[in-house]
Design an enzyme around this catalytic site. Structure first.
Site, PDB file in Angstrom:
ATOM      1  N   ASN A 132       0.806  -1.064  -0.160  1.00  0.00           N
ATOM      2  CA  ASN A 132      -0.130  -0.027  -0.115  1.00  0.00           C
ATOM      3  C   ASN A 132       0.937   1.302   0.068  1.00  0.00           C
ATOM      4  OD1 ASN A 132      -2.671  -1.171  -0.222  1.00  0.00           O
ATOM      5  ND2 ASN A 132      -2.527  -1.718   2.188  1.00  0.00           N
ATOM      6  N   GLU A 133       2.095   1.123   0.824  1.00  0.00           N
ATOM      7  CA  GLU A 133       2.853   2.296   0.725  1.00  0.00           C
ATOM      8  C   GLU A 133       3.610   2.605  -0.501  1.00  0.00           C
ATOM      9  OE1 GLU A 133       7.017   3.384   2.698  1.00  0.00           O
ATOM     10  OE2 GLU A 133       5.863   2.219   4.026  1.00  0.00           O
ATOM     11  N   ARG A 134       3.888   1.694  -1.129  1.00  0.00           N
ATOM     12  CA  ARG A 134       4.518   1.571  -2.645  1.00  0.00           C
ATOM     13  C   ARG A 134       3.311   2.250  -3.605  1.00  0.00           C
ATOM     14  NH1 ARG A 134       7.416  -4.350  -3.073  1.00  0.00           N
ATOM     15  NH2 ARG A 134       9.207  -3.813  -1.865  1.00  0.00           N
TER      16      ARG A 134
END
Length: 103
Positions: free
Chosen positions: A60-62
């Site tokens: 999700n961060e990527r």
């Protein structure tokens, strides 16, 4: 990783040290947990599910940073092909190196 816990960053025993860059800014931190005890109510997911929780969070961060849609199994939803200028044949292009060294 057996389990993933949510931790209050202001709890006793949590020490946050900024990592200073050459510019003087600190966008990242080192976090030290000394004698911190976390209750089972702070566990995210099931025991033995820690790796899956971390991988989901990192994916999700990527996506948030890169803005690219990602599917399970890797790759993009749609791969764009490079466009050729109108009137150019679709065949192989001439090598660049001979043209550069001929000058």
């Amino acid at each position: 990783m057996r389990a993933y816990f949510v931790c209050d960053m202001h709890a006793p025993g949590v020490e946050v040290r900024p990592l200073r860059q050459i510019t003087g800014e600190a966008e990242f931190n080192e976090v030290f947990l000394t004698g911190v005890r976390l209750g089972d109510s702070l566990r995210l997911g099931e025991i033995g599910d820690g790796r899956r929780v971390v991988q989901t969070a990192l994916m999700n961060e990527r996506v948030a940073i890169g803005g690219a849609p990602v599917r399970r199994g890797g790759g993009r939803d749609r791969v764009r092909q490079p466009r050729r200028p109108p009137g150019r044949p679709g065949g192989p292009r001439r090598p660049v190196r001979p043209r550069l060294t001929a000058r």
